[in-house]
Design an enzyme around this catalytic site. Structure first.
Site, PDB file in Angstrom:
ATOM      1  N   HIS A  78      62.212  30.683 -66.384  1.00  0.00           N
ATOM      2  CA  HIS A  78      61.362  31.199 -65.313  1.00  0.00           C
ATOM      3  C   HIS A  78      62.271  31.888 -64.306  1.00  0.00           C
ATOM      4  O   HIS A  78      63.348  31.377 -63.964  1.00  0.00           O
ATOM      5  CB  HIS A  78      60.577  30.063 -64.663  1.00  0.00           C
ATOM      6  CG  HIS A  78      59.348  29.691 -65.427  1.00  0.00           C
ATOM      7  ND1 HIS A  78      58.152  29.385 -64.804  1.00  0.00           N
ATOM      8  CD2 HIS A  78      59.114  29.584 -66.753  1.00  0.00           C
ATOM      9  CE1 HIS A  78      57.241  29.101 -65.726  1.00  0.00           C
ATOM     10  NE2 HIS A  78      57.802  29.210 -66.914  1.00  0.00           N
ATOM     11  N   GLU A  95      62.758  32.461 -61.111  1.00  0.00           N
ATOM     12  CA  GLU A  95      63.400  31.901 -59.927  1.00  0.00           C
ATOM     13  C   GLU A  95      64.441  30.840 -60.263  1.00  0.00           C
ATOM     14  O   GLU A  95      65.472  30.724 -59.590  1.00  0.00           O
ATOM     15  CB  GLU A  95      62.373  31.341 -58.935  1.00  0.00           C
ATOM     16  CG  GLU A  95      61.393  30.344 -59.508  1.00  0.00           C
ATOM     17  CD  GLU A  95      60.102  30.979 -60.002  1.00  0.00           C
ATOM     18  OE1 GLU A  95      59.029  30.553 -59.553  1.00  0.00           O
ATOM     19  OE2 GLU A  95      60.180  31.890 -60.854  1.00  0.00           O
ATOM     20  N   ARG A  98      70.382  29.651 -61.287  1.00  0.00           N
ATOM     21  CA  ARG A  98      71.464  29.472 -62.270  1.00  0.00           C
ATOM     22  C   ARG A  98      72.436  30.653 -62.203  1.00  0.00           C
ATOM     23  O   ARG A  98      73.656  30.481 -62.266  1.00  0.00           O
ATOM     24  CB  ARG A  98      70.863  29.326 -63.673  1.00  0.00           C
ATOM     25  CG  ARG A  98      71.878  29.074 -64.775  1.00  0.00           C
ATOM     26  CD  ARG A  98      71.188  28.742 -66.092  1.00  0.00           C
ATOM     27  NE  ARG A  98      70.721  27.371 -66.101  1.00  0.00           N
ATOM     28  CZ  ARG A  98      71.442  26.333 -66.517  1.00  0.00           C
ATOM     29  NH1 ARG A  98      72.679  26.514 -66.947  1.00  0.00           N
ATOM     30  NH2 ARG A  98      70.948  25.124 -66.513  1.00  0.00           N
ATOM     31  N   CYS A 117      55.479  28.403 -59.863  1.00  0.00           N
ATOM     32  CA  CYS A 117      54.497  27.643 -60.627  1.00  0.00           C
ATOM     33  C   CYS A 117      54.535  26.185 -60.185  1.00  0.00           C
ATOM     34  O   CYS A 117      55.531  25.684 -59.679  1.00  0.00           O
ATOM     35  CB  CYS A 117      54.761  27.768 -62.126  1.00  0.00           C
ATOM     36  SG  CYS A 117      56.281  26.983 -62.713  1.00  0.00           S
ATOM     37  N   CYS A 145      58.592  25.180 -61.262  1.00  0.00           N
ATOM     38  CA  CYS A 145      59.528  25.798 -60.319  1.00  0.00           C
ATOM     39  C   CYS A 145      59.360  25.204 -58.920  1.00  0.00           C
ATOM     40  O   CYS A 145      60.329  25.046 -58.185  1.00  0.00           O
ATOM     41  CB  CYS A 145      59.314  27.308 -60.288  1.00  0.00           C
ATOM     42  SG  CYS A 145      59.710  28.104 -61.859  1.00  0.00           S
ATOM     43  N   LYS A 192      61.368  21.926 -58.903  1.00  0.00           N
ATOM     44  CA  LYS A 192      62.810  22.160 -58.954  1.00  0.00           C
ATOM     45  C   LYS A 192      63.328  22.723 -57.632  1.00  0.00           C
ATOM     46  O   LYS A 192      64.422  22.371 -57.182  1.00  0.00           O
ATOM     47  CB  LYS A 192      63.153  23.094 -60.113  1.00  0.00           C
ATOM     48  CG  LYS A 192      63.010  22.438 -61.481  1.00  0.00           C
ATOM     49  CD  LYS A 192      63.505  23.325 -62.597  1.00  0.00           C
ATOM     50  CE  LYS A 192      63.483  22.587 -63.928  1.00  0.00           C
ATOM     51  NZ  LYS A 192      64.000  23.408 -65.046  1.00  0.00           N
ATOM     52  N   LYS A 243      78.777  14.891 -65.206  1.00  0.00           N
ATOM     53  CA  LYS A 243      77.609  15.078 -64.346  1.00  0.00           C
ATOM     54  C   LYS A 243      77.197  13.784 -63.652  1.00  0.00           C
ATOM     55  O   LYS A 243      76.896  13.769 -62.449  1.00  0.00           O
ATOM     56  CB  LYS A 243      76.469  15.635 -65.205  1.00  0.00           C
ATOM     57  CG  LYS A 243      75.242  16.091 -64.463  1.00  0.00           C
ATOM     58  CD  LYS A 243      74.264  16.716 -65.451  1.00  0.00           C
ATOM     59  CE  LYS A 243      72.989  17.153 -64.773  1.00  0.00           C
ATOM     60  NZ  LYS A 243      72.036  17.763 -65.739  1.00  0.00           N
ATOM     61  N   ARG A 295      74.258  12.854 -57.671  1.00  0.00           N
ATOM     62  CA  ARG A 295      73.251  12.257 -58.538  1.00  0.00           C
ATOM     63  C   ARG A 295      72.370  11.284 -57.743  1.00  0.00           C
ATOM     64  O   ARG A 295      71.178  11.160 -58.013  1.00  0.00           O
ATOM     65  CB  ARG A 295      73.908  11.505 -59.706  1.00  0.00           C
ATOM     66  CG  ARG A 295      74.707  12.372 -60.651  1.00  0.00           C
ATOM     67  CD  ARG A 295      73.913  13.502 -61.234  1.00  0.00           C
ATOM     68  NE  ARG A 295      72.694  13.064 -61.897  1.00  0.00           N
ATOM     69  CZ  ARG A 295      71.766  13.889 -62.371  1.00  0.00           C
ATOM     70  NH1 ARG A 295      71.900  15.191 -62.237  1.00  0.00           N
ATOM     71  NH2 ARG A 295      70.697  13.427 -62.978  1.00  0.00           N
TER      72      ARG A 295
END
Length: 365
Positions: free
Chosen positions: A85, A87, A92, A134, A194, A197, A336, A342
């Site tokens: 998507h 955005e 990224r 979205c 989106c 996120k 990660k 995290r």
């Protein structure tokens, strides 16, 4: 702050600069086309814009409306971009921009006393999107639009088992986490909307796992939307009301019109490709299809050798390894999960409640 009453003159300036930049990009393969049956394609356009000394500078520009099925994570090996998507692909791409600046000792960044990097100048960051995100930030807009305004009634057994709310299910439920819409009969994806996120990014910053080691959190200041394509109640609920934790303020800038030629319209179909422009990369333009370089997709397998995008996790951490000490880690997930960020991410997810995590896409580093 969540409002549609910000500096609308700035919003229009950003829209004009972004669309003009897109129209001048020389990439026929990456832009929507007219199919052999005469049907036109559409896609969403996004851009991360830097505002410095009253100048509007697009750092990266992306298009896209696709996301990959959840099952792809079982064989991706970090070589495929799962969410295309526009955005999210733009965020990224912005992280790739940051890595490139650090690798090249770019003019925009400088080392700090802590040996991390920072922008040399005082800047603001704006995310332009040709459609509202979205998910929760666009529910009333979706309901009131002439297209796609009927909620899905059927749910797959897998969706029910996971208690996942897909993009166009249950219009009566607001303020909840949703997955990417897709089609009602499409293979399941657990990629979050989106809206969701972007909410997480307002807690953690735009940085990903790699750039969070190189920079302190970098936050988005403005979201730029067309004035007739969002409802203020949606944005207030999505980015503020449903959070009981402190997040970075996000101001909405609006604009009245644009010359973007690929808006969604009756009779059009979504483009399968994503165009990526990153200002400081060589080449500056990349085209993705199914999460890899166009022409490199292999069904149910990782891409052809050399077919991975510079935006995939594998390439991100591989290229940034010159800047990071990774000797204590054996896998990407180990790296990660070792990060303090995290905890911030998990806290934000818990406040958003019905967040169903995606599968692990791990690889050796």
């Amino acid at each position: 702050m969540i409002s549609g009453s910000g500096d609308d003159h700035l919003g229009q300036r950003i829209a004009d600069v972004v669309v003009d930049k897109f129209l001048k990009l020389n990439s026929k393969a990456g832009k929507p086309s007219v199919r052999s049956n005469g049907v036109k394609e559409w896609t969403v356009l996004a851009s991360m814009v830097m505002i410095k000394d009253n100048e509007v500078i697009p750092l990266c520009l992306t298009t896209g409306v696709k996301s990959l099925p959840e099952k792809v994570r079982t064989y991706s090996q970090g070589l495929m971009v799962h969410d295309m998507h526009a955005e999210i692909l733009c965020i990224r791409s912005f992280n790739r921009f940051l890595i490139e600046e650090c690798l090249k000792d770019g003019e925009m960044v400088v080392r700090t006393d802590t040996q991390k990097f920072k922008f040399k100048d005082d800047i603001k960051l704006a995310l332009f999107i040709s459609e509202p995100p979205c998910g929760d930030a666009s529910m009333n807009y979706l309901i009131s639009s002439k297209q796609d305004n009927t909620p899905w009634k059927d749910e797959t057994p897998e969706t029910k088992r996971r208690k996942v709310i897909r993009g166009r299910s249950h219009f009566d439920k607001l303020g909840i986490v949703r997955t990417k819409p897709g089609r009602s009969d499409s293979v399941e994806t657990l990629s979050k909307s989106c809206s969701d996120k972007l909410c997480i990014k307002q807690s953690t910053g735009l940085n990903n796992s790699v750039t969070s080691e190189l920079f302190d959190p970098i936050f988005l200041d403005y979201l730029v939307l067309r004035s007739d394509k969002f409802h203020r109640d949606d944005l207030a609920r999505c980015f503020k009301d449903r959070f009981a934790i402190s997040i970075h303020d996000l101001e909405i800038l609006t604009y009245e019109e644009d010359n973007y030629p690929f808006h969604k319209a009756e009779g059009t179909v979504p483009s399968p490709n994503s165009l990526v422009y990153i200002d400081n990369c060589e080449p500056t333009i990349h085209v993705l299809n199914n999460g890899v370089k166009i022409g490199s997709y292999v069904k149910n397998k990782p891409p052809k050798k050399g077919g991975e995008s510079i935006l995939c996790n594998h390439r991100m951490i591989q290229d940034a390894s010159k800047l990071l000490d990774l000797q204590t880690y054996t896998t990407y997930i180990e790296f990660k999960n070792s990060q303090e960020r995290r905890k911030v991410i998990e806290k934000a997810k818990n406040h958003l409640e019905n967040w169903v995590c995606t599968g692990i896409d791990d690889f050796s580093i």
